[in-house]
Design a protein around this motif. Structure first.
Motif, PDB file in Angstrom:
ATOM      1  N   ILE A 331       0.827  -1.205   0.000  1.00 35.24           N
ATOM      2  CA  ILE A 331       0.000   0.000   0.000  1.00 35.24           C
ATOM      3  C   ILE A 331       0.865   1.261   0.000  1.00 35.24           C
ATOM      4  O   ILE A 331       0.559   2.244  -0.697  1.00 35.24           O
ATOM      5  N   ALA A 332       1.944   1.253   0.767  1.00 36.84           N
ATOM      6  CA  ALA A 332       2.784   2.447   0.863  1.00 36.84           C
ATOM      7  C   ALA A 332       3.342   2.838  -0.502  1.00 36.84           C
ATOM      8  O   ALA A 332       3.348   4.023  -0.877  1.00 36.84           O
ATOM      9  N   GLU A 333       3.811   1.834  -1.247  1.00 40.51           N
ATOM     10  CA  GLU A 333       4.355   2.117  -2.577  1.00 40.51           C
ATOM     11  C   GLU A 333       3.266   2.635  -3.516  1.00 40.51           C
ATOM     12  O   GLU A 333       3.494   3.553  -4.315  1.00 40.51           O
ATOM     13  N   LEU A 334       2.072   2.068  -3.420  1.00 40.77           N
ATOM     14  CA  LEU A 334       0.953   2.521  -4.256  1.00 40.77           C
ATOM     15  C   LEU A 334       0.582   3.959  -3.939  1.00 40.77           C
ATOM     16  O   LEU A 334       0.395   4.784  -4.838  1.00 40.77           O
ATOM     17  N   LEU A 335       0.460   4.259  -2.652  1.00 36.19           N
ATOM     18  CA  LEU A 335       0.067   5.611  -2.255  1.00 36.19           C
ATOM     19  C   LEU A 335       1.082   6.642  -2.715  1.00 36.19           C
ATOM     20  O   LEU A 335       0.723   7.763  -3.077  1.00 36.19           O
ATOM     21  N   ALA A 336       2.358   6.261  -2.716  1.00 36.85           N
ATOM     22  CA  ALA A 336       3.390   7.191  -3.169  1.00 36.85           C
ATOM     23  C   ALA A 336       3.193   7.566  -4.636  1.00 36.85           C
ATOM     24  O   ALA A 336       3.500   8.693  -5.043  1.00 36.85           O
ATOM     25  N   HIS A 337       2.658   6.627  -5.427  1.00 37.70           N
ATOM     26  CA  HIS A 337       2.433   6.889  -6.851  1.00 37.70           C
ATOM     27  C   HIS A 337       1.112   7.612  -7.104  1.00 37.70           C
ATOM     28  O   HIS A 337       0.958   8.271  -8.139  1.00 37.70           O
ATOM     29  N   LEU A 338       0.159   7.491  -6.179  1.00 36.47           N
ATOM     30  CA  LEU A 338      -1.198   7.980  -6.439  1.00 36.47           C
ATOM     31  C   LEU A 338      -1.583   9.229  -5.655  1.00 36.47           C
ATOM     32  O   LEU A 338      -2.687   9.729  -5.815  1.00 36.47           O
ATOM     33  N   LYS A 339      -0.727   9.722  -4.799  1.00 41.59           N
ATOM     34  CA  LYS A 339      -1.071  10.922  -4.030  1.00 41.59           C
ATOM     35  C   LYS A 339      -1.111  12.144  -4.941  1.00 41.59           C
ATOM     36  O   LYS A 339      -0.309  12.233  -5.880  1.00 41.59           O
ATOM     37  N   PRO A 340      -2.032  13.076  -4.605  1.00 37.84           N
ATOM     38  CA  PRO A 340      -3.075  13.009  -3.569  1.00 37.84           C
ATOM     39  C   PRO A 340      -4.230  12.126  -4.009  1.00 37.84           C
ATOM     40  O   PRO A 340      -4.719  12.248  -5.133  1.00 37.84           O
ATOM     41  N   CYS A 341      -4.626  11.221  -3.119  1.00 36.25           N
ATOM     42  CA  CYS A 341      -5.653  10.254  -3.474  1.00 36.25           C
ATOM     43  C   CYS A 341      -6.703  10.196  -2.371  1.00 36.25           C
ATOM     44  O   CYS A 341      -6.599  10.880  -1.352  1.00 36.25           O
ATOM     45  N   VAL A 342      -7.707   9.374  -2.577  1.00 31.44           N
ATOM     46  CA  VAL A 342      -8.724   9.120  -1.565  1.00 31.44           C
ATOM     47  C   VAL A 342      -8.704   7.622  -1.284  1.00 31.44           C
ATOM     48  O   VAL A 342      -8.782   6.811  -2.217  1.00 31.44           O
ATOM     49  N   ALA A 343      -8.581   7.247  -0.015  1.00 27.36           N
ATOM     50  CA  ALA A 343      -8.546   5.838   0.368  1.00 27.36           C
ATOM     51  C   ALA A 343      -9.785   5.512   1.188  1.00 27.36           C
ATOM     52  O   ALA A 343     -10.112   6.230   2.139  1.00 27.36           O
ATOM     53  N   PHE A 344     -10.447   4.436   0.822  1.00 24.67           N
ATOM     54  CA  PHE A 344     -11.700   4.057   1.486  1.00 24.67           C
ATOM     55  C   PHE A 344     -11.535   2.716   2.192  1.00 24.67           C
ATOM     56  O   PHE A 344     -10.827   1.824   1.728  1.00 24.67           O
ATOM     57  N   ASP A 345     -12.239   2.596   3.307  1.00 27.36           N
ATOM     58  CA  ASP A 345     -12.243   1.403   4.139  1.00 27.36           C
ATOM     59  C   ASP A 345     -13.698   1.171   4.541  1.00 27.36           C
ATOM     60  O   ASP A 345     -14.174   1.718   5.528  1.00 27.36           O
ATOM     61  N   VAL A 346     -14.439   0.426   3.728  1.00 31.41           N
ATOM     62  CA  VAL A 346     -15.871   0.265   3.949  1.00 31.41           C
ATOM     63  C   VAL A 346     -16.196  -1.218   4.103  1.00 31.41           C
ATOM     64  O   VAL A 346     -15.362  -2.088   3.836  1.00 31.41           O
ATOM     65  N   SER A 347     -17.406  -1.503   4.534  1.00 31.71           N
ATOM     66  CA  SER A 347     -17.845  -2.891   4.609  1.00 31.71           C
ATOM     67  C   SER A 347     -19.278  -2.987   4.135  1.00 31.71           C
ATOM     68  O   SER A 347     -20.054  -2.027   4.241  1.00 31.71           O
ATOM     69  N   VAL A 348     -19.608  -4.159   3.622  1.00 34.65           N
ATOM     70  CA  VAL A 348     -20.942  -4.402   3.095  1.00 34.65           C
ATOM     71  C   VAL A 348     -21.185  -5.903   3.161  1.00 34.65           C
ATOM     72  O   VAL A 348     -20.227  -6.698   3.201  1.00 34.65           O
ATOM     73  N   ALA A 349     -22.435  -6.311   3.212  1.00 37.68           N
ATOM     74  CA  ALA A 349     -22.745  -7.740   3.214  1.00 37.68           C
ATOM     75  C   ALA A 349     -22.106  -8.401   1.998  1.00 37.68           C
ATOM     76  O   ALA A 349     -22.126  -7.850   0.892  1.00 37.68           O
ATOM     77  N   LEU A 350     -21.526  -9.582   2.213  1.00 38.24           N
ATOM     78  CA  LEU A 350     -20.770 -10.251   1.160  1.00 38.24           C
ATOM     79  C   LEU A 350     -21.598 -10.445  -0.102  1.00 38.24           C
ATOM     80  O   LEU A 350     -21.096 -10.286  -1.218  1.00 38.24           O
ATOM     81  N   VAL A 351     -22.873 -10.734   0.059  1.00 36.00           N
ATOM     82  CA  VAL A 351     -23.730 -10.984  -1.089  1.00 36.00           C
ATOM     83  C   VAL A 351     -23.905  -9.738  -1.961  1.00 36.00           C
ATOM     84  O   VAL A 351     -24.267  -9.830  -3.135  1.00 36.00           O
ATOM     85  N   LYS A 352     -23.608  -8.561  -1.395  1.00 34.60           N
ATOM     86  CA  LYS A 352     -23.780  -7.308  -2.118  1.00 34.60           C
ATOM     87  C   LYS A 352     -22.468  -6.691  -2.598  1.00 34.60           C
ATOM     88  O   LYS A 352     -22.473  -5.675  -3.301  1.00 34.60           O
ATOM     89  N   MET A 353     -21.340  -7.299  -2.222  1.00 28.72           N
ATOM     90  CA  MET A 353     -20.060  -6.646  -2.477  1.00 28.72           C
ATOM     91  C   MET A 353     -19.769  -6.484  -3.963  1.00 28.72           C
ATOM     92  O   MET A 353     -19.329  -5.415  -4.404  1.00 28.72           O
ATOM     93  N   ASN A 354     -20.000  -7.508  -4.757  1.00 28.98           N
ATOM     94  CA  ASN A 354     -19.680  -7.408  -6.177  1.00 28.98           C
ATOM     95  C   ASN A 354     -20.521  -6.334  -6.857  1.00 28.98           C
ATOM     96  O   ASN A 354     -20.022  -5.573  -7.694  1.00 28.98           O
ATOM     97  N   ASP A 355     -21.811  -6.253  -6.506  1.00 32.91           N
ATOM     98  CA  ASP A 355     -22.673  -5.209  -7.079  1.00 32.91           C
ATOM     99  C   ASP A 355     -22.153  -3.829  -6.717  1.00 32.91           C
ATOM    100  O   ASP A 355     -22.142  -2.913  -7.555  1.00 32.91           O
TER     101      ASP A 355
END
Length: 462
Positions: A331-355
């Motif tokens: 992640i650190a290497e990715l963020l260095a290439h993509l800053k300024p970026c937005v990072a999300f940490d969310v959760s959802v019922a597994l049955v709905k994740m792909n949608d």
């Protein structure tokens, strides 16, 4: 005169100059977390060496109505530890003692400033392990892990931090030190008060010591990387893994865009030939390497025969396993290439994740076609991560946040699965919590900290 100066003076008189830094002494001190939220130099930085000194500091801050921001290892991603103008920073870094290790019963009492890695290594010498594991293990502190109810890579088997805490000691906003350091698993004698403070992000009290339960160390592990053709195949593979791998500890899902970007950012060649829409990283732990490896091989043979896996590789050494994990943890290497970026940490019922992923991908690519939108997560517990960037304009980052959190809200998911709310996500909390829940949170906060000095403006409005 600044109204906060008397508080700093009182703190120096009570605790001593080596416990209270201010002015030029703060110039080279890190005072912000890993988020990109604004941060100011605090009026003072408190460095107490005991829970009693934490309580004494809060007692004085309470008397002077001086707002306090609590700081652990500064590895947070929600801006909660970043000082606002006029705040006093309270660091727990010097509360770093492991006080009592019961190698018979498998429990330990540690101060809040002990790092996760320090604890893991300490108990490992006696054949025990603390199962929580995070990429920031070398810097994050146990008090912060509890205050944010940290998750990490092994929630699938061991649960969040909450499931591994037996008891706490907490310094309240008025300086009262409350001992709730249970060392038993079963205790129904009244309210389970520790749960109020786990996940409250320092808004109800400051965790000073923790009683934690340990697990017997598993000496062997088997790690595999699989290429799969669809999300449905990944969920079939998860069910098969739960059936055939009793030691399953991790099940990480990486969409192709994330996997390729991570490999490129690290200058690494993917270990599987060809490209797959999704990649699954599995880890299974056991007490004997031959048994662990045999179970993984049998599982993958079944998965290939079932058709839910197209190709796979099993790590044959600790170094190879670390290499496979490197694709997920880069992640650190990715963020260095993509800053300024937005990072999300969310959760959802597994049955709905792909949608949810497909809708977010479609919406984001339509609005920001030249921006990277990278998806990955802990499939076993419904935790989805997204990195989107780089964005030159702050208003674009805000537009992305509104879009993503609105979608998550419509799917009745959580805007914060494991990183906390802090200041960064505070405005979006109503998308995951209803009015009744928010009102009850506010009542609890006002009851335990009526002057609102602890982490003011975090999680809830001041």
């Amino acid at each position: 005169m600044n109204s906060r100066i008397p508080a700093v003076t009182a703190l120096i008189e009570a605790l001593g100059c080596d416990r209270v830094l201010s002015g030029d002494e703060l110039r080279d001190r890190p005072c912000r977390d890993w988020s990109e939220e604004p941060s100011a130099q605090p009026l003072a930085l408190l460095l107490p060496r005991s829970p009693q000194e934490v309580a004494a500091a809060l007692r004085l801050c309470h008397a002077h109505r001086a707002p306090v921001v609590v700081q652990g290892g500064l590895t947070g991603l929600a801006g909660g530890a970043n000082p606002a103008p006029g705040e006093i920073a309270l660091s727990l870094a010097r509360l770093n003692a492991i006080e009592n290790f019961d190698a018979v019963g498998g429990t330990v009492i540690a101060q809040a400033g002990v790092t996760l890695q320090q604890l893991q290594e300490h108990v490992g010498t006696e054949g025990w392990s603390f199962p929580l594991d995070l990429g920031a293990r070398g810097s994050c502190q146990l008090g912060g892990n509890a205050a944010t109810n940290a998750g990490g890579n092994r929630v699938l088997r061991h649960g969040m931090m909450r499931q591994n805490v037996l008891g706490l000691e907490v310094a309240m906003a008025d300086g009262t030190l409350v001992d709730m350091l249970d060392r038993v698993i079963k205790n129904n004698a009244g309210f389970d008060l520790k749960q109020l403070f786990i996940g409250s992000e320092g808004t109800l009290g400051v965790i000073t010591r923790l009683s934690l339960k340990l697990e017997p160390a598993r000496r062997a592990s088997s790690t595999a990387l699989c290429g799969v053709r669809s999300f449905q195949a990944a969920t079939r593979l998860l069910r098969l893994a739960k059936e055939m791998l009793p030691g399953l500890t991790a099940y990480e899902l990486m969409w192709d865009g994330f996997f390729r970007a991570s490999a490129q950012a690290q200058g690494r060649r993917p270990p599987l030939d060809g490209h797959f829409p999704l990649y699954v990283l599995l880890e299974s732990q056991g007490h004997a390497a031959p048994v662990c490896d045999s179970a993984m091989q049998e599982f993958l043979a079944n998965a290939l025969e079932d058709g839910c896996v197209e190709d796979a590789v099993i790590a044959s050494s600790i170094e190879q396993a670390a290499g496979l994990w490197g694709f997920r943890e880069g992640i650190a290497e990715l963020l260095a290439h993509l800053k300024p970026c937005v990072a999300f940490d969310v959760s959802v019922a597994l049955v709905k994740m792909n949608d949810l992923v497909e809708e977010l991908r479609s919406d984001l690519e339509a609005r920001f076609p030249h921006i990277a939108h990278l998806f990955f997560g802990h499939l076993g517990d419904g935790n989805l991560h997204l990195i989107s960037g780089p964005y030159a304009a702050p208003e674009d980052r805000e537009a992305v946040e509104k879009l993503v959190y609105a979608r998550v809200g419509r799917y009745r998911g959580s805007i914060s699965a494991e990183h906390g709310v802090g200041r960064l996500k505070k405005a979006y909390l109503p998308m995951s919590r209803n009015a009744g829940e928010l009102a009850l949170m506010a009542r609890l906060r006002n009851c335990l900290d009526p002057q609102g000095i602890l982490n003011r403006g975090r999680v809830l409005e001041a």
